[in-house]
Design a protein around this motif. Structure first.
Motif, PDB file in Angstrom:
ATOM      1  N   VAL A  66       0.743  -1.370   0.236  1.00 42.90           N
ATOM      2  CA  VAL A  66       0.204  -0.350  -0.278  1.00 42.90           C
ATOM      3  C   VAL A  66       0.951   1.404  -0.259  1.00 42.90           C
ATOM      4  O   VAL A  66       0.846   2.046  -0.578  1.00 42.90           O
ATOM      5  N   ILE A  67       1.777   1.467   0.601  1.00 42.48           N
ATOM      6  CA  ILE A  67       2.638   2.232   1.183  1.00 42.48           C
ATOM      7  C   ILE A  67       3.892   2.866  -0.096  1.00 42.48           C
ATOM      8  O   ILE A  67       4.174   3.638  -1.035  1.00 42.48           O
ATOM      9  N   SER A  70       1.415   4.075  -3.464  1.00 44.69           N
ATOM     10  CA  SER A  70       1.131   5.148  -2.662  1.00 44.69           C
ATOM     11  C   SER A  70       2.434   5.957  -3.197  1.00 44.69           C
ATOM     12  O   SER A  70       1.858   7.481  -3.583  1.00 44.69           O
ATOM     13  N   TYR A  71       3.435   5.511  -2.304  1.00 52.78           N
ATOM     14  CA  TYR A  71       4.201   6.639  -2.995  1.00 52.78           C
ATOM     15  C   TYR A  71       5.008   6.378  -4.634  1.00 52.78           C
ATOM     16  O   TYR A  71       5.709   7.519  -5.319  1.00 52.78           O
ATOM     17  N   SER A  74       2.062   8.952  -5.292  1.00 52.92           N
ATOM     18  CA  SER A  74       2.542  10.771  -5.213  1.00 52.92           C
ATOM     19  C   SER A  74       3.827  11.329  -5.381  1.00 52.92           C
ATOM     20  O   SER A  74       4.064  12.438  -6.242  1.00 52.92           O
ATOM     21  N   GLY A 100       0.280  10.700  -0.074  1.00 50.89           N
ATOM     22  CA  GLY A 100      -0.160   9.753  -0.391  1.00 50.89           C
ATOM     23  C   GLY A 100      -0.368   8.579   0.507  1.00 50.89           C
ATOM     24  O   GLY A 100      -1.411   7.804   0.260  1.00 50.89           O
ATOM     25  N   VAL A 101       0.020   8.367   1.907  1.00 53.31           N
ATOM     26  CA  VAL A 101       0.428   7.428   3.285  1.00 53.31           C
ATOM     27  C   VAL A 101      -1.186   8.042   3.206  1.00 53.31           C
ATOM     28  O   VAL A 101      -2.363   7.203   4.169  1.00 53.31           O
ATOM     29  N   THR A 102      -2.209   8.854   3.358  1.00 57.45           N
ATOM     30  CA  THR A 102      -3.234   9.037   4.475  1.00 57.45           C
ATOM     31  C   THR A 102      -3.974   9.640   3.004  1.00 57.45           C
ATOM     32  O   THR A 102      -5.059   8.870   3.331  1.00 57.45           O
ATOM     33  N   VAL A 103      -4.285   9.813   1.871  1.00 52.19           N
ATOM     34  CA  VAL A 103      -5.247   9.178   0.453  1.00 52.19           C
ATOM     35  C   VAL A 103      -5.111   7.425   0.807  1.00 52.19           C
ATOM     36  O   VAL A 103      -5.927   6.860   1.071  1.00 52.19           O
ATOM     37  N   ALA A 104      -4.336   7.202   0.803  1.00 58.14           N
ATOM     38  CA  ALA A 104      -3.888   5.280   0.633  1.00 58.14           C
ATOM     39  C   ALA A 104      -5.222   5.179   1.982  1.00 58.14           C
ATOM     40  O   ALA A 104      -6.113   4.016   1.981  1.00 58.14           O
ATOM     41  N   SER A 130       0.875   9.601   8.635  1.00 57.34           N
ATOM     42  CA  SER A 130       1.062  10.208   7.635  1.00 57.34           C
ATOM     43  C   SER A 130       2.129  11.088   8.194  1.00 57.34           C
ATOM     44  O   SER A 130       2.684  11.264   6.467  1.00 57.34           O
ATOM     45  N   GLY A 133       4.672   8.866   6.854  1.00 54.30           N
ATOM     46  CA  GLY A 133       4.754   9.072   5.179  1.00 54.30           C
ATOM     47  C   GLY A 133       5.825  10.302   4.721  1.00 54.30           C
ATOM     48  O   GLY A 133       6.536  10.177   3.711  1.00 54.30           O
TER      49      GLY A 133
END
Length: 146
Positions: A66-67, A70-71, A74, A100-104, A130, A133
């Motif tokens: 997931v990270i 998202s990275y 982003s 990116g981490v927050t949105v994920a 966050s 991230g």
């Protein structure tokens, strides 16, 4: 020449993902253990260490990916903004990692109808995720500048 560039880019990306994942996983573990302590469970240092390592190993196949995803998204957006507007890569990659981490995390709740991380069920928990991230984004920016 291009191959060397892409190998370095991928290495920097993976280091940033691993760095953010380890911090995020440790935040998660400590949040869960803090909640257990609130209900009267006594957790010794050895138990904390063991649970933290178990979380690192257990969360990697899911939260690590997931990270990374998202990275990937982003950091591409940040890179385009950096080139287009000549903005600071340190600030934008740091923001990109945190956002990116927050949105994920926020996107997974309506999609999966669960919160992936128990440590991210509170506002403070999401802020800490966050922050992890953002720190990973800062690592990426530092590696890219060398």
């Amino acid at each position: 020449m291009k191959l060397n560039f892409y190998l370095r880019l991928c290495t920097h990306f993976l280091v940033a993902v691993m760095f953010a994942f380890v911090i995020a996983s440790l935040f998660h573990s400590q949040f869960v253990m803090a909640e257990l302590t609130k209900v009267g469970v006594e957790i010794l240092f050895n138990d904390r260490l063991s649970m933290s390592i178990d979380d690192l190993l257990g969360l990697y196949p899911t939260y690590g990916i997931v990270i990374a995803v998202s990275y990937f998204i982003s950091f591409i957006v940040a890179s385009l903004l950096i080139r287009r507007f000549k903005l600071s890569s340190y600030i934008l990659y740091c923001l990109a990692g945190g956002v990116g981490v927050t949105v994920a995390l926020l996107a997974m709740h309506p999609i999966l109808n669960i919160t992936l991380l128990a440590g991210a069920r509170s506002t403070f928990g999401i802020v800490c995720q966050s922050l992890a991230g953002a720190i990973g984004g800062m690592v990426f920016a530092n590696l890219r500048s060398t």
